[in-house]
Write a protein that holds these residues in place. Sequence first.
Motif, mmCIF file in Angstrom:
data_model
loop_
_atom_site.group_PDB
_atom_site.id
_atom_site.type_symbol
_atom_site.label_atom_id
_atom_site.label_comp_id
_atom_site.label_asym_id
_atom_site.label_seq_id
_atom_site.Cartn_x
_atom_site.Cartn_y
_atom_site.Cartn_z
ATOM 1 N N UNK A 31 -1.666 15.497 -9.770
ATOM 2 C CA UNK A 31 -0.546 15.460 -10.714
ATOM 3 C C UNK A 31 -0.750 14.359 -11.756
ATOM 4 N N UNK A 32 -1.355 13.225 -11.347
ATOM 5 C CA UNK A 32 -1.559 12.102 -12.267
ATOM 6 C C UNK A 32 -2.892 12.182 -13.018
ATOM 7 N N UNK A 33 -3.602 13.281 -12.870
ATOM 8 C CA UNK A 33 -4.879 13.480 -13.575
ATOM 9 C C UNK A 33 -5.912 12.408 -13.255
ATOM 10 N N UNK A 34 -5.991 11.998 -12.005
ATOM 11 C CA UNK A 34 -7.037 11.068 -11.573
ATOM 12 C C UNK A 34 -8.301 11.886 -11.323
ATOM 13 N N UNK B 193 6.905 17.374 -9.146
ATOM 14 C CA UNK B 193 6.895 16.231 -8.235
ATOM 15 C C UNK B 193 5.782 16.458 -7.218
ATOM 16 N N UNK B 194 4.928 15.460 -7.020
ATOM 17 C CA UNK B 194 3.799 15.646 -6.102
ATOM 18 C C UNK B 194 4.245 15.690 -4.647
ATOM 19 N N UNK C 80 0.852 -1.182 0.000
ATOM 20 C CA UNK C 80 0.000 0.000 0.000
ATOM 21 C C UNK C 80 0.896 1.244 0.000
ATOM 22 N N UNK C 81 0.547 2.206 -0.802
ATOM 23 C CA UNK C 81 1.252 3.488 -0.881
ATOM 24 C C UNK C 81 0.772 4.343 0.283
ATOM 25 N N UNK C 82 1.643 4.549 1.271
ATOM 26 C CA UNK C 82 1.209 5.245 2.490
ATOM 27 C C UNK C 82 2.044 6.473 2.840
ATOM 28 N N UNK C 83 2.926 6.894 1.947
ATOM 29 C CA UNK C 83 3.691 8.088 2.270
ATOM 30 C C UNK C 83 4.960 8.219 1.462
ATOM 31 N N UNK C 84 5.836 9.135 1.867
ATOM 32 C CA UNK C 84 7.071 9.401 1.126
ATOM 33 C C UNK C 84 7.947 8.162 0.909
ATOM 34 N N UNK C 85 7.958 7.256 1.857
ATOM 35 C CA UNK C 85 8.753 6.028 1.683
ATOM 36 C C UNK C 85 8.249 5.178 0.535
ATOM 37 N N UNK C 86 6.946 5.233 0.286
ATOM 38 C CA UNK C 86 6.371 4.481 -0.829
ATOM 39 C C UNK C 86 6.843 5.057 -2.156
ATOM 40 N N UNK C 87 6.918 6.385 -2.234
ATOM 41 C CA UNK C 87 7.395 7.016 -3.468
ATOM 42 C C UNK C 87 8.863 6.668 -3.706
ATOM 43 N N UNK C 88 9.636 6.558 -2.634
ATOM 44 C CA UNK C 88 11.055 6.215 -2.766
ATOM 45 C C UNK C 88 11.236 4.843 -3.410
ATOM 46 N N UNK C 89 10.273 3.924 -3.213
ATOM 47 C CA UNK C 89 10.362 2.607 -3.843
ATOM 48 C C UNK C 89 10.215 2.700 -5.356
ATOM 49 N N UNK C 90 9.690 3.818 -5.836
ATOM 50 C CA UNK C 90 9.494 4.000 -7.276
ATOM 51 C C UNK C 90 10.700 4.639 -7.950
ATOM 52 N N UNK C 91 11.664 5.062 -7.168
ATOM 53 C CA UNK C 91 12.825 5.734 -7.734
ATOM 54 C C UNK C 91 13.849 4.715 -8.199
ATOM 55 N N UNK C 92 14.554 5.070 -9.259
ATOM 56 C CA UNK C 92 15.609 4.206 -9.778
ATOM 57 C C UNK C 92 15.613 4.220 -11.298
ATOM 58 N N UNK C 93 16.736 3.892 -11.849
ATOM 59 C CA UNK C 93 16.894 3.891 -13.291
ATOM 60 C C UNK C 93 15.981 2.850 -13.927
ATOM 61 N N UNK C 94 15.229 3.287 -14.917
ATOM 62 C CA UNK C 94 14.323 2.430 -15.685
ATOM 63 C C UNK C 94 13.273 1.730 -14.824
ATOM 64 N N UNK C 95 12.940 2.295 -13.690
ATOM 65 C CA UNK C 95 11.915 1.708 -12.831
ATOM 66 C C UNK C 95 10.586 2.401 -13.116
ATOM 67 N N UNK C 96 9.551 1.604 -13.281
ATOM 68 C CA UNK C 96 8.217 2.131 -13.550
ATOM 69 C C UNK C 96 7.316 1.722 -12.396
ATOM 70 N N UNK C 97 6.646 2.710 -11.834
ATOM 71 C CA UNK C 97 5.755 2.461 -10.710
ATOM 72 C C UNK C 97 4.318 2.458 -11.227
ATOM 73 N N UNK C 98 3.623 1.367 -11.004
ATOM 74 C CA UNK C 98 2.209 1.281 -11.344
ATOM 75 C C UNK C 98 1.438 1.588 -10.072
#
Length: 188
Positions: free
Chosen positions: A95-98, A147-148, A27-45
Amino acid sequence: GGRTKEDIVRAMLKEVDSSGVPKEIPEFTGPGSLAQCEGTNKICLLAALPPIEDSSAAKRNQYRDILTAVSKKFRGAAFQIQWLEGTSQPDLEEVLDFTFGYPAVAAVSLDKGVYAVMHASFSEKSISLFLTGITTGRQTTNPLRREPTITKSTPWDGQDAPAIEEEFSLEDIMGDDDEVADDGSGEL
């Protein structure tokens, strides 16, 4: 089996699949969750699921099962799949147009500063087609405007939303009978 990196990864994934233990979608629950999406060629769904007050635990778990099935199909790919409760991250959703309700799905590459929003039904097939479009370059992407701002949110406890008990009186609903004039007809 083979000795190449791909053969070893394929063998390990087959072993994990045969164990019957599904990968937990975080579950995406805060800044630490966004950090899991960082990295070269990493795509966060990111999948924004309906707020629990508008849904149920059973329905939310069905949505999560769909995400688990998708993650199994794309195991070994550069996707990090996470879900969040709709309205829990308002700036991220902006930011993601939801802007079209829940569930909503977007793929984000922080490294490239782009995102894409899925405009299809929330199903294993639709999400898989969306991710295939991402990996093949056929899916249209948009630049991230900024950046959101991510806020810390309370993780879901796995339960339905507590019932909201409103206190009201019958007088509030029915009105005050003393105000109705009795003309002797027997009608109110």
